[in-house]
Each structure stands twice: as structure tokens, then as C-alpha cells.
Scaffold this motif. Structure first.
Motif, PDB file in Angstrom:
ATOM      1  N   ALA A  76      -9.514   8.324  -1.964  1.00 26.91           N
ATOM      2  CA  ALA A  76     -10.491   7.803  -3.059  1.00 26.91           C
ATOM      3  C   ALA A  76      -9.913   8.089  -4.464  1.00 26.91           C
ATOM      4  O   ALA A  76     -10.345   7.418  -5.417  1.00 26.91           O
ATOM      5  CB  ALA A  76     -11.715   8.126  -2.950  1.00 26.91           C
ATOM      6  N   ALA A  77      -9.382   9.282  -4.903  1.00 31.11           N
ATOM      7  CA  ALA A  77      -8.975   9.556  -5.980  1.00 31.11           C
ATOM      8  C   ALA A  77      -8.016   8.941  -6.658  1.00 31.11           C
ATOM      9  O   ALA A  77      -7.690   8.847  -7.878  1.00 31.11           O
ATOM     10  CB  ALA A  77      -8.500  11.149  -5.984  1.00 31.11           C
ATOM     11  N   GLN A  78      -7.178   8.109  -5.913  1.00 32.94           N
ATOM     12  CA  GLN A  78      -6.335   7.037  -6.525  1.00 32.94           C
ATOM     13  C   GLN A  78      -6.667   5.882  -6.860  1.00 32.94           C
ATOM     14  O   GLN A  78      -6.128   4.803  -7.560  1.00 32.94           O
ATOM     15  CB  GLN A  78      -5.319   6.714  -5.249  1.00 32.94           C
ATOM     16  CG  GLN A  78      -4.696   8.009  -4.795  1.00 32.94           C
ATOM     17  CD  GLN A  78      -3.826   8.992  -5.784  1.00 32.94           C
ATOM     18  OE1 GLN A  78      -4.261   9.884  -6.187  1.00 32.94           O
ATOM     19  NE2 GLN A  78      -2.678   8.188  -6.306  1.00 32.94           N
ATOM     20  N   HIS A  79      -8.071   5.733  -6.919  1.00 31.45           N
ATOM     21  CA  HIS A  79      -8.991   4.281  -6.954  1.00 31.45           C
ATOM     22  C   HIS A  79      -9.919   4.426  -8.071  1.00 31.45           C
ATOM     23  O   HIS A  79     -10.366   5.518  -8.265  1.00 31.45           O
ATOM     24  CB  HIS A  79      -9.347   3.675  -5.717  1.00 31.45           C
ATOM     25  CG  HIS A  79      -8.340   3.296  -4.710  1.00 31.45           C
ATOM     26  ND1 HIS A  79      -7.918   2.088  -4.716  1.00 31.45           N
ATOM     27  CD2 HIS A  79      -7.775   4.005  -3.976  1.00 31.45           C
ATOM     28  CE1 HIS A  79      -6.930   2.207  -3.631  1.00 31.45           C
ATOM     29  NE2 HIS A  79      -6.684   3.377  -3.177  1.00 31.45           N
ATOM     30  N   GLU A  80     -10.256   3.285  -8.787  1.00 35.90           N
ATOM     31  CA  GLU A  80     -11.260   3.282  -9.951  1.00 35.90           C
ATOM     32  C   GLU A  80     -12.363   2.687  -9.401  1.00 35.90           C
ATOM     33  O   GLU A  80     -13.465   2.706  -9.970  1.00 35.90           O
ATOM     34  CB  GLU A  80     -10.555   2.343 -10.825  1.00 35.90           C
ATOM     35  CG  GLU A  80      -9.495   3.038 -11.605  1.00 35.90           C
ATOM     36  CD  GLU A  80      -8.791   2.369 -12.701  1.00 35.90           C
ATOM     37  OE1 GLU A  80      -9.119   1.340 -12.970  1.00 35.90           O
ATOM     38  OE2 GLU A  80      -7.900   3.028 -13.328  1.00 35.90           O
ATOM     39  N   GLY A 124       0.733  -1.127   0.083  1.00 30.93           N
ATOM     40  CA  GLY A 124       0.022  -0.012  -0.069  1.00 30.93           C
ATOM     41  C   GLY A 124       0.960   1.255  -0.130  1.00 30.93           C
ATOM     42  O   GLY A 124       1.190   1.976   1.105  1.00 30.93           O
ATOM     43  N   GLY A 125       1.255   1.618  -1.238  1.00 27.97           N
ATOM     44  CA  GLY A 125       2.079   2.875  -1.117  1.00 27.97           C
ATOM     45  C   GLY A 125       1.496   4.130  -1.525  1.00 27.97           C
ATOM     46  O   GLY A 125       0.128   4.136  -1.348  1.00 27.97           O
ATOM     47  N   TRP A 126       1.995   5.014  -2.255  1.00 26.49           N
ATOM     48  CA  TRP A 126       1.315   6.253  -2.412  1.00 26.49           C
ATOM     49  C   TRP A 126       0.212   6.278  -3.371  1.00 26.49           C
ATOM     50  O   TRP A 126      -0.785   6.983  -3.467  1.00 26.49           O
ATOM     51  CB  TRP A 126       2.179   7.779  -2.533  1.00 26.49           C
ATOM     52  CG  TRP A 126       3.249   7.804  -3.460  1.00 26.49           C
ATOM     53  CD1 TRP A 126       4.639   7.592  -3.437  1.00 26.49           C
ATOM     54  CD2 TRP A 126       2.910   7.869  -4.884  1.00 26.49           C
ATOM     55  NE1 TRP A 126       5.226   7.629  -4.592  1.00 26.49           N
ATOM     56  CE2 TRP A 126       4.184   7.702  -5.646  1.00 26.49           C
ATOM     57  CE3 TRP A 126       1.811   7.961  -5.724  1.00 26.49           C
ATOM     58  CZ2 TRP A 126       4.366   7.960  -6.700  1.00 26.49           C
ATOM     59  CZ3 TRP A 126       2.104   7.963  -7.086  1.00 26.49           C
ATOM     60  CH2 TRP A 126       3.239   8.017  -7.751  1.00 26.49           C
ATOM     61  N   THR A 127       0.394   5.396  -4.412  1.00 20.50           N
ATOM     62  CA  THR A 127      -0.641   5.274  -5.231  1.00 20.50           C
ATOM     63  C   THR A 127      -1.928   4.805  -4.661  1.00 20.50           C
ATOM     64  O   THR A 127      -3.046   5.118  -5.375  1.00 20.50           O
ATOM     65  CB  THR A 127      -0.167   4.141  -6.322  1.00 20.50           C
ATOM     66  OG1 THR A 127       0.081   2.817  -5.621  1.00 20.50           O
ATOM     67  CG2 THR A 127       0.927   4.656  -7.174  1.00 20.50           C
ATOM     68  N   ALA A 128      -1.851   4.119  -3.627  1.00 21.30           N
ATOM     69  CA  ALA A 128      -3.037   3.441  -2.836  1.00 21.30           C
ATOM     70  C   ALA A 128      -3.495   4.509  -1.788  1.00 21.30           C
ATOM     71  O   ALA A 128      -4.735   4.490  -1.688  1.00 21.30           O
ATOM     72  CB  ALA A 128      -2.702   2.365  -2.264  1.00 21.30           C
ATOM     73  N   MET A 129      -2.503   5.217  -1.253  1.00 22.01           N
ATOM     74  CA  MET A 129      -3.065   6.195  -0.100  1.00 22.01           C
ATOM     75  C   MET A 129      -3.214   7.623  -0.469  1.00 22.01           C
ATOM     76  O   MET A 129      -3.860   8.501   0.365  1.00 22.01           O
ATOM     77  CB  MET A 129      -2.152   5.825   1.023  1.00 22.01           C
ATOM     78  CG  MET A 129      -1.820   4.702   1.569  1.00 22.01           C
ATOM     79  SD  MET A 129      -3.259   3.947   2.323  1.00 22.01           S
ATOM     80  CE  MET A 129      -4.126   5.080   3.246  1.00 22.01           C
ATOM     81  N   SER A 130      -2.584   8.154  -1.632  1.00 22.61           N
ATOM     82  CA  SER A 130      -2.318   9.384  -1.958  1.00 22.61           C
ATOM     83  C   SER A 130      -1.057   9.862  -1.186  1.00 22.61           C
ATOM     84  O   SER A 130      -0.560   9.319  -0.150  1.00 22.61           O
ATOM     85  CB  SER A 130      -3.493  10.427  -1.810  1.00 22.61           C
ATOM     86  OG  SER A 130      -3.496  10.953  -0.472  1.00 22.61           O
TER      87      SER A 130
END
Lengths: 380, 380
Positions: B355-359, B278-284
């Protein structure tokens, strides 16, 4: 006749084609002059159009950070893939599915538990899974120490499974992003190289195969004095470069190929603020320059053609869909130059993070002719 | 039989259905008890499944932060839309296209230049464009002061165009995120209300229409003592809540409906680190709690069922696809509890950014039954 930047709805991600090509050529020449080859890390670009350019003159393998990247690039004909994030057991069926469909995927790990689970999953599926041992040369994150007993224990546990194939070692000297001068960068690059080569030699001396010695980060890749014993270099940011890289002298501001096109939507004249529609959704929340000698806020502001402005403007703060631009010194900018509706381009702190906020690149040739739109992927 | 969280590939965005419903009900009751109604801000959720729940018992209008949101929700049957980011001239044709297709869109601005350009574009297209004047009550960002001469100048310039329709005023007391106690929150909520009502009264006294008095932010919306004179409240984060809201006592940790499911992929035992995917792509990269009394790093770690752990774990750092979890006090965690392959859930600093990091949302009922997958949009 091509579109121009003036016809895009803002915010929009802009990629300067000439700078992209120069950045790719620079790294290709550097790595090959030291006798190695590149396995581009596609996590920054996540676009087949860009990655194809980065593979010219290279063997053709790539590095991915997600299985979605693996799926996407495999669907575009790239078969040789290193998945360079320690394998999560829940993802093993997905990796195996890619192998069964013809991809050559190597996974990495730094622990025996993951090796056992990988061996069980590969045996159950009747496939052979390639593995690299992840090394930690700089205390940055994951990996085993090159001189540790655990290195050999991992090799034994991989060799113990008929369905696992030990391919060698992989490391990423991530601490290079914290370097502040080229001397410390060069020292870290040598630490990355020598540690990886030493680990591979220990494996070979103990009778294990280790054909692959994979190293890389954009700073160490560009500033290695030697790549002796290294079989491939992994780098991703180098294609675009960014303010963090400029802050450690790995590139100049003029070499940064990526920017975000924003519209001026208002002014707060008494505070010296120019309000734009380039918020954190467009720039990301990355503040990688905050701890560097020059804090660039959320980005350095350029004119619509990408040229430096007379005012020294940075994005001082962002909200979801708002950016607040101001002079670095707090003085009032020449508001008449930035009328409502005018366009600006913002150079990002961190190319990976900013690009990850967008679904496509608007490719410009020269100052503002948009010659292509390249899609990219995100997510998992 | 439903899937469980154990069948998802990590990282994955998890939404607790019961908490979502309670958060929506709480705000609905609060706003209606003060005699107003809600115009949900869809920028946090960006999902029709969620926004439909937030519209139960409300008039049916929404607030958007991008025209992509406007397009998406309009395509799902929502017609009454306030686009609450100062209009960028380049976006006027897109707004007009939506109006021509039957949407009722109001745009906002705080400057005469945008009014003139909007009037020209609307006249050229032969449509009527609704406008709200953006107010600045707290020095947060954009807007005109409620007591300024500019307020009336803007009204005059809107009234001067046959193709523009002045609808009233809109403000967002964004400084509420900086509040540290409920007393200052209540004071700011009253500043937001009174400033907006006063501005509308000034417009009406000068002979201009101002049927709409639109205010809102999740903190001020929940802690207003009065909404007298306010015709609608805009809020978005309240649906999910997050650690920043908990840090200003707007919610408890137990009320946070959103979390990121991650896998343990390794340990660095001597440093006390649990490495996850769970990196910054997942957490922002959002660090909204960094300046609060309790800095939550990149998130508070819970077990797979969302329950508190004996170890006080936070995500201390992130890379692109790696999270590093550690005890807040630096002591060694009980590694046996977090074996490689085990799942954890991380509560986010800022729900909008994560949420903006996810589809998509994986909707859980109870502890871990996945009962639905709800798609969301991103980008522009």
C-alpha cells in the motif's frame, strides 16, 4: 544563511550536490568519448532539477518508466521521450493524448499483439505512433532475440500500419547487475552493443528503417569498450550510484550521492543495537547486496557529514519506521558516539528503490549545508 | 453507472470493500468479546475513508507511525493519537505544535535521554506532554523489559518533570510475525499481555500512574486468549490482511482485501514467463513470505475478478516497472489465458509495504465494479 541537516525532521533523503555533479560529468564524458550521446533514464531521479543537470551537453531526450514521468517532464518542457517499458494496451489512449498535446513519444514492444492494438488505437485517433522493437540480449526479462525471425515479423507488422512508425531497436542488459567483475561487465556491454547493432542491420537489410539503436544500463554504459553503431545510451542510477553499483565496482562508496538521514531513538545495549527512525519506508525493502560478496544489510552507516565511522556499522534489519543498526562483526559499538538524538546517514542498496520512498531531496553542499529542496514524483 | 477495473491504468491498487468490512468486523468482535477496545494502527491504511470504518464502535483514538499521519488524521477530526515510534528529539517541536493546536498526543520512549529532552522541550513551550513507556516483551526491537529496574527509573524521570505526564505502558510483540503455528502465537499473545500488565502493576505499586496498558499486533490481537488488564489493542494489517498473515494462519487467501491490478505486456514462452507492468514500485520489495513454509515470491496471482486461477501462478521476480509471473512448479502456463492486454490481480506479501507504494485505493464492490477512489498519504 542556509539550513543544516540538524534542522530536518528525520528520516529525510539527502543528496550530495558535488557528488551528483561529478557522477553526471563522469558518464557524460565516458559516453561522448565513445562517440555516442546520453538519453538519461529519469526513473531513478524523477525530479526536473536533477534531470536538467543530466541533460547539459546532451540532445535533450529522456527515457521514462511510467506515463506519470512522461506527463511530469513534458509539463517541464521536455518533448523527446522514450517510454521504455513494453506498452500495456490500456495505456495507449494516454500515450496518444500526450502525442496530441505535442510530445514526441516512442513506445516499445516485443510482441505482435501489442503492435496490432497500438496500430488500431493510433488509427482511431488519427496520430502516428513511434515504435521501437525491444531486444533481449541476455535473457534478463522482456524482448526478442536479435537473430530471431520474430524481429522481422514485428518489423513487418509495424510497417503494415500507416499509423505506426518503426524507429529502431532498444535493449537493456539488466543482467549486468549480476556481474561480479569488470571483465564480465565489459563482455556483457559488448553483447548488448553487438546484439543491438546486429538487429538494426538485419532490419535495414530487410528494407525497414532503423535509425535508433538504443542501449543501456549504468554498469554497461560505464564499461563499454565501444559504442560503435549505438545512437544513444540510456542510464539512470549513475546520477546517484549506490551500494549495489559499488558491489560490482562500478563506483566507490565515496561516489554515492544519496543517503538517508536518520535519528537515533534508542539503544538495546546488550544486543549491540542502535535503534533509529529509518525503517523500510525510508530505505525501501531492497536487498540488492544480499547476493553480492559483501552483504550490506539495508545500508552502510555514515556520520552526519557523510564520513566513514570507526565502527563498521550497517543497518541489520528494518521495520516500517524503525531501523536497527549494529556492527557488521556483531561486537558492541561505542554507544556513546551514537547518543539518543544524534544523526546518522545511511547509504542505500538501490538508489531507485530508496528514492522512490521519498517525496523530495534535501540537497547538501559540503558536509551539511542544505542549499535546496527538490521535489520528486512517484506512482503512476 | 460505475467504472470497472478494465478502465483503470495499471498498475493500480485495488481494495475489496466487502473483505475490508468483514476483516474490520472480525477484529472488532474479537477484541470486544475479550473486554478490550481497539485503537487502530493507521500505518497500514493511511486513509481517512478506511480508518473511519475501523473506528465504528471504538472509542475513537488511533495509533500512528509518523507525524505526517498525525497531522493528516488530526486535520480530519481525530484528536486522540498515540505516536508509537520512540520519539526522536528533532520531532519534539512538531509534536508540541500539534498539542498546541488541540491534539491529544502521547509519545513513547525506552530511554532516559529522550525523557530529559522531552521534558525540556515541553517546559520551554509550556505544554504537558503525555508519555508511555515502551516495553520489550519478546526481544523484537525497542523497549525496556517489564521486570527491569530501568522501567522504574524511566517512571521516576518522567515524574520528575512537571511538563510530562506518565500515562502507562505500550508494547508490540513483533516477533509474532515469525510464529509458524497458532499455539506459539497464543503463547506470544499471552507473553505480550502478561508482561504489559505486570509492568503496569509494578509502576502502580511504586506509586506511579499507569492508566494505559496498550498492546498489539495483528497476529496476537486475533489470537489472544485473554486481554485481562489490557486497556487497548493496536492493530493495523488486519484491515487488509496479506500473504504473510495467511502464512501464519491468521487469515485465508480469500480474506485478503488488497491486490494490485496489472496488465500483461508480453510473454517469454520458452521460459514460461508472463511479463506484466507490476514491478517493485507496485508490489514493494517486501519478501516476507521468503522464510515461511510457502514462499509466495512477490505475490500470488489471481484473475481480474480476484478468483483463483487454474495455473498456480506467482510473481517470481520484479524490476522497477516489470513483474515476471510464472507457474510455481516451473511448468509452462497456458499462455492463451493471459494474452497481451489481459488484466490480473496480485495478492501482496505485506499489505503495509505494498500500500505504501501507492497514492490511492480503487475500491471494488463485487468482482470488478469500482465504486470509489480513496486517497492515502505516504512519507513524513
Amino acid at each position: 544563511m542556509n539550513a543544516t541537516l540538524h534542522e530536518l525532521e528525520t528520516p529525510a533523503l539527502v543528496l550530495d550536490e558535488a557528488k551528483l555533479d561529478r557522477n553526471i560529468a563522469r558518464v557524460h564524458e565516458r559516453v561522448h568519448s565513445l562517440g555516442s550521446v546520453l538519453r538519461p533514464h529519469v526513473k531513478t531521479a524523477k525530479s526536473i532539477d536533477i534531470v536538467r543537470r543530466s541533460l547539459v551537453g546532451e540532445p535533450g531526450g529522456i527515457t521514462v518508466s511510467t506515463l506519470k514521468e512522461a506527463e511530469y517532464f513534458f509539463a517541464h518542457g521536455i518533448h523527446d521521450i522514450v517510454y521504455a517499458v513494453g506498452i500495456a494496451p490500456v495505456k495507449l489512449p494516454h500515450v496518444i493524448s500526450l502525442i496530441q498535446r505535442g510530445a514526441s513519444i516512442a513506445v516499445i514492444t516485443d510482441n505482435v499483439a501489442a503492435v496490432h492494438l497500438a496500430g488500431q488505437a493510433a488509427a482511431k485517433a488519427g496520430v502516428t505512433l513511434r515504435m521501437l522493437i525491444e531486444l533481449d540480449v541476455d535473457g534478463h526479462r522482456a524482448g526478442v532475440h536479435p537473430d530471431s525471425e520474430l524481429l522481422l515479423e514485428l518489423a513487418r507488422s509495424i510497417a503494415a500500419s500507416r499509423h505506426l512508425e518503426l524507429r529502431g531497436v532498444l535493449t537493456h542488459a539488466g543482467e549486468s547487475y549480476q556481474c561480479r567483475d569488470l571483465a564480465s561487465l565489459r563482455a556483457l556491454a559488448e553483447l548488448e552493443r553487438s546484439g543491438s547493432v546486429r538487429a538494426a542491420q538485419r532490419l535495414r537489410a530487410a528494407g525497414f528503417p532503423a535509425p535508433v539503436v538504443s542501449v543501456g544500463s549504468t554498469p554497461t554504459g560505464l564499461y563499454s569498450a565501444s559504442l560503435e553503431g549505438v545512437t544513444e545510451v540510456r542510464m539512470g542510477v549513475y546520477m546517484f550510484q549506490d551500494l549495489v553499483m559499488a558491489g560490482i565496482n562500478v563506483c566507490t562508496l565515496e561516489e554515492i550521492a544519496l543517503s538517508v538521514l536518520v535519528s537515533v531513538i534508542g539503544h538495546q545495549r546488550d544486543r549491540g543495537w542502535i535503534i533509529t527512525d529509518g525503517g523500510w519506508t525510508a530505505m525501501s525493502r531492497d536487498r540488492g547486496t544480499a547476493e553480492q560478496p559483501v552483504d550490506q544489510g539495508y545500508g552502510v552507516v555514515r556520520d552526519v557529514d557523510g564520513h566513514a565511522l570507526a565502527d563498521d556499522l550497517i543497518v541489520r534489519s528494518v521495520n516500517q519506521e524503525h531501523g536497527v543498526i549494529a556492527r557488521r562483526d556483531g561486537a558492541l559499538p561505542d554507544f556513546d558516539q551514537y547518543s539518543v538524538g544524534s544523526l546518522l546517514r545511511v547509504l542505500p542498496n538501490h538508489a531507485c528503490a530508496t528514492a522512490a520512498q521519498h517525496e523530495r531531496y534535501h540537497v547538501v553542499r559540503g558536509a551539511r549545508d542544505v542549499v535546496a529542496t527538490w521535489e520528486r514524483i512517484n506512482g503512476w
